[in-house]
Design an enzyme around this catalytic site. Structure first.
Site, PDB file in Angstrom:
ATOM      1  N   ASP A 128      -5.655   2.445   0.232  1.00 36.79           N
ATOM      2  CA  ASP A 128      -4.914   2.548  -1.031  1.00 36.79           C
ATOM      3  C   ASP A 128      -5.771   1.838  -2.062  1.00 36.79           C
ATOM      4  OD1 ASP A 128      -3.335   2.551  -3.218  1.00 36.79           O
ATOM      5  OD2 ASP A 128      -1.660   1.433  -2.339  1.00 36.79           O
ATOM      6  N   ASP A 173       0.728   7.557  -5.534  1.00 37.14           N
ATOM      7  CA  ASP A 173       1.795   6.538  -5.495  1.00 37.14           C
ATOM      8  C   ASP A 173       2.179   6.220  -6.943  1.00 37.14           C
ATOM      9  OD1 ASP A 173       3.394   4.304  -5.229  1.00 37.14           O
ATOM     10  OD2 ASP A 173       1.816   2.976  -4.526  1.00 37.14           O
ATOM     11  N   LYS A 206       4.002   3.797   5.727  1.00 31.99           N
ATOM     12  CA  LYS A 206       3.109   2.699   5.353  1.00 31.99           C
ATOM     13  C   LYS A 206       3.957   1.431   5.307  1.00 31.99           C
ATOM     14  CE  LYS A 206       1.097   2.080   1.217  1.00 31.99           C
ATOM     15  NZ  LYS A 206       0.120   1.709   0.182  1.00 31.99           N
ATOM     16  N   HIS A 216      -2.736  -7.572  -4.491  1.00 30.20           N
ATOM     17  CA  HIS A 216      -2.060  -8.159  -3.330  1.00 30.20           C
ATOM     18  C   HIS A 216      -2.840  -9.327  -2.742  1.00 30.20           C
ATOM     19  CE1 HIS A 216       0.155  -4.108  -2.529  1.00 30.20           C
ATOM     20  NE2 HIS A 216       0.531  -4.703  -3.644  1.00 30.20           N
ATOM     21  N   GLU A 270      -5.144   6.816  -1.119  1.00 27.42           N
ATOM     22  CA  GLU A 270      -4.023   6.734  -2.070  1.00 27.42           C
ATOM     23  C   GLU A 270      -4.533   6.207  -3.417  1.00 27.42           C
ATOM     24  OE1 GLU A 270      -0.755   4.513  -0.310  1.00 27.42           O
ATOM     25  OE2 GLU A 270      -0.136   3.772  -2.266  1.00 27.42           O
ATOM     26  N   SER A 326       1.860  -4.124  -7.685  1.00 23.80           N
ATOM     27  CA  SER A 326       1.037  -3.145  -8.412  1.00 23.80           C
ATOM     28  C   SER A 326       1.939  -1.952  -8.732  1.00 23.80           C
ATOM     29  CB  SER A 326      -0.175  -2.721  -7.578  1.00 23.80           C
ATOM     30  OG  SER A 326       0.217  -2.063  -6.402  1.00 23.80           O
ATOM     31  N   GLU A 338       0.706  -8.185   2.080  1.00 22.06           N
ATOM     32  CA  GLU A 338       1.173  -7.252   3.112  1.00 22.06           C
ATOM     33  C   GLU A 338       0.614  -7.575   4.484  1.00 22.06           C
ATOM     34  OE1 GLU A 338       0.304  -3.396   1.449  1.00 22.06           O
ATOM     35  OE2 GLU A 338       2.025  -3.506   0.100  1.00 22.06           O
ATOM     36  N   HIS A 345       6.793   0.855   2.387  1.00 24.38           N
ATOM     37  CA  HIS A 345       7.293  -0.477   2.003  1.00 24.38           C
ATOM     38  C   HIS A 345       6.783  -0.832   0.604  1.00 24.38           C
ATOM     39  CE1 HIS A 345       3.387  -2.662   3.596  1.00 24.38           C
ATOM     40  NE2 HIS A 345       3.121  -1.632   2.841  1.00 24.38           N
ATOM     41  N   LYS A 359       8.837   5.679  -2.236  1.00 20.76           N
ATOM     42  CA  LYS A 359       9.402   4.324  -2.302  1.00 20.76           C
ATOM     43  C   LYS A 359      10.732   4.447  -3.040  1.00 20.76           C
ATOM     44  CE  LYS A 359       4.931   1.887  -2.857  1.00 20.76           C
ATOM     45  NZ  LYS A 359       3.973   1.431  -3.896  1.00 20.76           N
ATOM     46  N   GLU A 384      -5.920  -1.883  -0.508  1.00 23.69           N
ATOM     47  CA  GLU A 384      -5.498  -1.845   0.898  1.00 23.69           C
ATOM     48  C   GLU A 384      -6.498  -1.071   1.749  1.00 23.69           C
ATOM     49  OE1 GLU A 384      -1.464  -0.257   1.050  1.00 23.69           O
ATOM     50  OE2 GLU A 384      -0.997  -1.375  -0.781  1.00 23.69           O
TER      51      GLU A 384
HETATM   52  C1  LIG Z   1       2.916  -1.031  -1.508  1.00 26.01           C
HETATM   53  C2  LIG Z   1       2.201  -1.019  -2.619  1.00 26.01           C
HETATM   54  O1  LIG Z   1       2.186  -2.046  -3.484  1.00 26.01           O
HETATM   55  P1  LIG Z   1       3.350  -2.505  -4.457  1.00 26.01           P
HETATM   56  O2  LIG Z   1       4.578  -2.633  -3.638  1.00 26.01           O
HETATM   57  O3  LIG Z   1       2.851  -3.828  -4.955  1.00 26.01           O
HETATM   58  O4  LIG Z   1       3.467  -1.458  -5.496  1.00 26.01           O
HETATM   59  C3  LIG Z   1       1.350   0.111  -2.974  1.00 26.01           C
HETATM   60  O5  LIG Z   1       0.681   0.104  -4.016  1.00 26.01           O
HETATM   61  O6  LIG Z   1       1.337   1.105  -2.251  1.00 26.01           O
HETATM   62 MG   LIG Z   2      -0.008   2.262  -3.531  1.00 21.66          MG
END
Ligand SMILES: C=C(OP(=O)(O)O)C(=O)O
Ligand SMILES: [Mg+2]
Length: 426
Positions: free
Chosen positions: A246, A318, A394, A157, A291, A52, A210, A371, A343, A167
């Protein structure tokens, strides 16, 4: 012993070799792993991948994927980096940007550059026999992040018939150390399996990317059993555990209809309804973390929610910020959020990641190191979370590629002389 050449320069961290290889990620896709060898050290890092992804993220891989990186890019990078000092990370990241020559790493891929950048930092740390968290964060770092454990998966996911919310997370806010924290999250995961079985008679125990369960239940039922599992396990083990989410709402925002389409519930919500819905969830379930409750372009929706719920809950961007300092600046002006997901592969290098974290901390925006849904057993983000003083990490709750980070935090905590859990004021 340091190798000192005649005019007195230390060579411990000078790069001698760069190796790039194709490895598997947790979804069975190819990703890139990089080794950096210095005179006196070694660093290895691998890039994760999102499902995503935010539309403003840098490009993960060039056309031709990992094979192209190995056949065409590896030599380019190694010929530039060999002889440079791994301590000069900012210069090295600039060299990578120059090799790429685009604004968003289209030519060589942000996953390539981030793997090189993280491996360089690890090699520099190893050259001086330091763990990465200490090399980056200094000798006085002592805060361990609370682990946001991933309990149920939906959205991008998971498969069909799962909740739309991506999530369902938990935070063991009452844990006094990382061991208590991760052993509070894992029984919540077990408890949820039982609770799902009571609601979904066809549940087979399937999990998402995940490691969270993937139930065929409505979003509101998932919210209820998430809260119930937190309460019951929290009472059993005597540690307060709170829920978080999330929502990854960009994934179910329909731009033509201008609505959030919850297909599992057959309900659509416009932005006003969504604000009310999320505020209600926060109040009803005592959420401490939400999130991406809105589409990645909707700074205004974020700002409205942040103004009415930001005092009791972390409202985290995010896809909204994609670890990008300029976009975060805009978010700060708008007061759009009080937390940001970090990230490194969204932005392409460790020095750019650090610049974003610095800006966030200067403005009281909590950095949440994270992650990706496609991961490897690389444990670098555990070190980054400690080095950055992030209150939360996370990184899932279970699964080899997730526990790699959690177990590394256990080892890091053991090394610290006066460890405390991060500052979480919600
Ligand atoms: C970890 C996530 O998903 P992705 O790595 O698929 O963006 C997220 O959206 O926070
Ligand atoms: Mg996210």
């Amino acid at each position: 012993m340091n190798l000192i050449i005649s005019w007195g320069v230390f060579l411990d961290s000078v790069i001698e070799d760069v190796r790039v290889r194709k490895i598997l990620d947790s979804r069975g896709n190819a990703t890139v792993e990089v080794d950096i060898l210095t005179w006196n050290g070694f660093g290895r890092a691998a890039a994760p991948s999102g499902a995503s992804t935010g539309f403003r993220e840098v490009v993960a891989f060039p056309e031709g994927g990992v094979d192209k990186i190995i056949s065409e890019v590896e030599d380019l990078i190694s010929s530039e980096l060999i002889g440079m000092d791994a301590e000069d990370l900012t210069d090295i990241d600039l060299v990578l940007k120059e090799i790429d020559g685009t604004d968003n790493y289209t030519s060589i891929g942000g996953n390539t550059t981030v793997a090189v950048s993280m491996a360089v930092a690890k090699a520099a740390a190893s050259s001086y026999n330091l763990p990465l968290y200490k090399y980056l964060g200094g000798n006085l770092v002592n805060e361990i992040p609370y682990p946001l454990g991933n309990m149920m998966n939906g959205g991008a996911h998971a498969g069909r018939h799962a909740p739309d919310i991506q999530e369902f997370l938990v935070v063991p806010v009452g844990a006094k150390n990382i061991t208590e924290a991760i052993f509070a999250n894992s029984p919540v995961h077990k408890k949820l399996k039982e609770l799902i079985q009571n609601k979904d008679s066809l549940f087979t125990g399937g999990k998402g990317d995940e490691g969270g369960w993937v139930p065929n239940i409505h979003n509101d039922v998932a919210l209820e059993i998430q809260a119930q599992a937190c309460e019951e396990v929290g009472d059993e083990i005597g540690i307060k555990i709170k829920p978080g989410l999330d929502m990854a709402a960009s994934e179910f925002w329909n731009n033509d209809e201008e609505k959030y389409v919850y297909s599992q519930d057959d309900i659509s919500r416009d932005t006003g309804d969504q604000i009310e819905f999320v505020k209600n969830i926060i109040d009803t379930y005592g959420m401490v973390y939400v999130e991406d409750p809105f589409d990645e372009s909707d700074f205004d929706g974020f700002a409205q929610l942040n103004s009415i719920a930001g005092d009791k809950c972390l409202i985290c961007g995010d896809d909204l910020f994609v670890t990008n300092k300029e976009i975060l600046s805009h978010g700060i002006e708008m007061n759009a959020a009080n937390a940001i997901i970090i990230k490194p592969n969204q932005i392409g290098s460790l020095s750019e990641t650090y610049a974003t974290v610095k800006l966030a901390k200067e403005n009281d925006i909590a950095p949440v190191v994270s992650h990706r849904s496609g991961e490897t057993t690389d444990e670098t983000i555990a070190h980054l979370a400690v080095a950055f003083g992030a209150p939360l990490i996370k990184t899932g709750a279970l699964g080899g590629e997730r526990i790699a980070k959690l177990n590394e935090l256990v080892r890091i905590e053991e090394e610290l002389s006066n460890p405390v859990m991060g500052q979480l004021d919600k």
